[in-house]
Design an enzyme around this catalytic site. Structure first.
Site, PDB file in Angstrom:
ATOM      1  N   ASP A   1     -45.088  30.590  32.042  1.00 26.78           N
ATOM      2  CA  ASP A   1     -43.810  30.190  31.474  1.00 26.78           C
ATOM      3  C   ASP A   1     -43.969  30.226  29.966  1.00 26.78           C
ATOM      4  O   ASP A   1     -44.873  29.581  29.424  1.00 26.78           O
ATOM      5  CB  ASP A   1     -43.447  28.773  31.917  1.00 26.78           C
ATOM      6  CG  ASP A   1     -43.065  28.704  33.396  1.00 26.78           C
ATOM      7  OD1 ASP A   1     -43.052  29.754  34.053  1.00 26.78           O
ATOM      8  OD2 ASP A   1     -42.796  27.601  33.885  1.00 26.78           O
TER       9      ASP A   1
ATOM     10  N   ASP B   1     -33.914  29.876  42.754  1.00 25.32           N
ATOM     11  CA  ASP B   1     -34.436  28.501  42.673  1.00 25.32           C
ATOM     12  C   ASP B   1     -33.704  27.655  43.710  1.00 25.32           C
ATOM     13  O   ASP B   1     -32.492  27.472  43.622  1.00 25.32           O
ATOM     14  CB  ASP B   1     -34.198  27.915  41.279  1.00 25.32           C
ATOM     15  CG  ASP B   1     -34.997  28.649  40.204  1.00 25.32           C
ATOM     16  OD1 ASP B   1     -35.999  29.299  40.544  1.00 25.32           O
ATOM     17  OD2 ASP B   1     -34.605  28.563  39.024  1.00 25.32           O
TER      18      ASP B   1
END
Lengths: 196, 252
Positions: free
Chosen positions: B11, B130
């Site tokens: 990330d 997600d």
């Protein structure tokens, strides 16, 4: 040594250029017939869809040029498939016709996702392209269509049936996997090609 | 034999690698290019870079980062985070990304998946989904870095994405993300059965056994994790040796 990487808007050529750069080799990205004809080695990468790739090759006259080349030539991924006769992709597309195979789609099966994506091992290696490699070395594949095994096959892989992982006819070598993204094994194959 | 893939996820925020628990409380875990090269040497099969700030903030550095990573890396990598247009995808692919993942933009306008697949080929278009579980609706799809419930059923959305041309589904369980209690085996298995394209499981990895479970019980094609790799809790090679001992095909 002059190395031409053929530019026909055929996908991720930058990775091939970077892989050559890591080997300390300067390559020219080009669609100029004269530059390609003069080069000592020609690389023909490709990603995406066969019909649009063939349209682009025809628009640039490269469909006429490529079959006439005589220096060592390396097709990669779609750049391998385009060397065949015909592809099922997009309702059917005529290809460059340099090698005798037809390109067909992997059947959908619950255990075998399409695209065939990831690291698979090479078997039945028979080419100087694979000098120094062991059977069972892994390379990275991403494709939904494949060339069946034939006399032209110089390496195969299984998904689940054997298919052509690499092919050769005269000076035309080609690999279905991404040799530029296959770690040290892929690097060795590129080095071997540059020595041909 | 095709092997199961182990994918460290980096990330990135402002060009640095970070990883938070349930997308909050970010900690600095290093330089992305250096981490990428280390993971490639240790046997990672692929890498994913998610620009986690991109949905709400402009990203000026992502293309440059992709170029730096591609120059260094000899394994494939995927880039995602706030990617919303054909032009965005083209810039990332031209600079050396192998695959691009889209999330919120695909949910806002699903036709984007068709357009990207037609233009660049399915093989480089990943749809990141997600999902979060809550009663009574079950697994629902969230967007905007996990802040917004779309009300869409997770399995249905993944099936639609694959039908529209996604070449891979990156399924993150937000209910598991950061917990280290293991992957969400139920939703991963349900999505894997529902689509004919590869599924990458993400969220919740805390042990080597968690990976065995997601491959054997949920039929994931790849397992993705971040912090357990970044902070050296599990080495990639020891993880793969564990998987091989469990009878799972891996590249060693």
């Amino acid at each position: 040594m002059e190395i031409a990487v053929i530019d026909y808007k055929g996908g991720n050529v930058q990775s091939v250029l970077f892989a050559l750069e890591r080997l300390g080799v300067q390559a020219t990205l080009t669609s100029e017939p004269e530059v390609i004809r003069r080069a000592d080695k020609v690389l023909f990468p490709g990603e995406g869809e066969a019909a649009s790739a063939m349209r682009e090759l025809r628009a640039q006259g490269l469909d006429e040029l490529l079959p006439t080349l005589t220096q060592p030539f390396l097709g990669i991924c779609l750049g391998m498939q385009l060397l065949g006769q015909h592809s099922e992709e997009g309702g059917g597309t005529d290809l460059l016709g340099i090698l005798p195979f037809n390109v067909i789609r992997f059947p959908n099966a619950p255990e075998y996702k399409v695209p065939h994506m990831g690291w698979n091992n090479l078997q039945v290696l028979r080419s100087p392209l694979f000098e120094g490699l062991r059977e069972e070395d892994y390379v990275y594949f991403v494709h939904s269509y494949y060339a069946p095994v034939g006399d032209y096959t110089i390496a195969q892989a299984e998904y689940p049936a054997p298919f052509s992982a690499a092919v050769q006819y005269k000076n035309f070598y080609a690999v279905q996997f991404h040799t530029e993204k296959s770690g040290p094994v892929g690097t060795r194959i590129l080095e071997n090609f540059l020595k041909l | 034999m095709l092997t199961k893939r182990i994918i460290p996820c980096l990330d990135v925020k402002d060009g640095r690698t970070v990883k938070g628990v349930r997308f909050e409380g970010l900690r600095d875990a290093g330089d992305p290019v250096a981490l990428a090269a280390r993971y490639a040497r240790e046997g990672a099969d692929e890498l994913v870079f998610l620009d986690i700030t991109a949905t709400n903030q402009k990203r000026a550095t992502l293309v440059a980062l992709v170029r730096d990573v591609a120059r260094e890396l000899d394994i494939p990598f995927t880039v995602g985070g706030g990617i919303g247009t054909v032009a965005d995808v083209e810039a990332l692919l031209l600079n050396g990304a192998d695959k691009v993942s889209i999330n919120s933009a695909a949910l806002a306008r699903p036709e984007l998946i068709d357009e990207l697949a037609a233009r660049f080929g399915s093989q480089c278009i990943v749809v990141a989904a997600d999902a979060r579980f809550h009663e009574p609706d079950g697994w629902q799809i969230y967007t905007r870095a996990g802040t917004h419930n779309t009300g869409r059923d997770a399995v249905q959305w993944c099936r639609e994405a694959a039908d529209r041309g996604a070449g891979e589904i990156l399924l993150t369980s937000m209910s598991n993300d950061g917990t280290k209690d293991g992957f969400a085996l139920d939703i991963t298995g349900a999505v894997s059965r529902a689509v004919s394209v590869p599924v990458v499981a993400s969220g919740g990895a805390g042990s080597k056994q968690d990976f065995t479970n997601v491959f054997q019980q949920a039929h994931a094609d790849a397992g993705l994790a971040a912090s357990i790799f970044h902070f050296g809790e599990i080495g990639i090679r020891e993880l793969k040796e564990h998987l091989r001992a469990d009878g799972i095909p891996v590249r060693l």
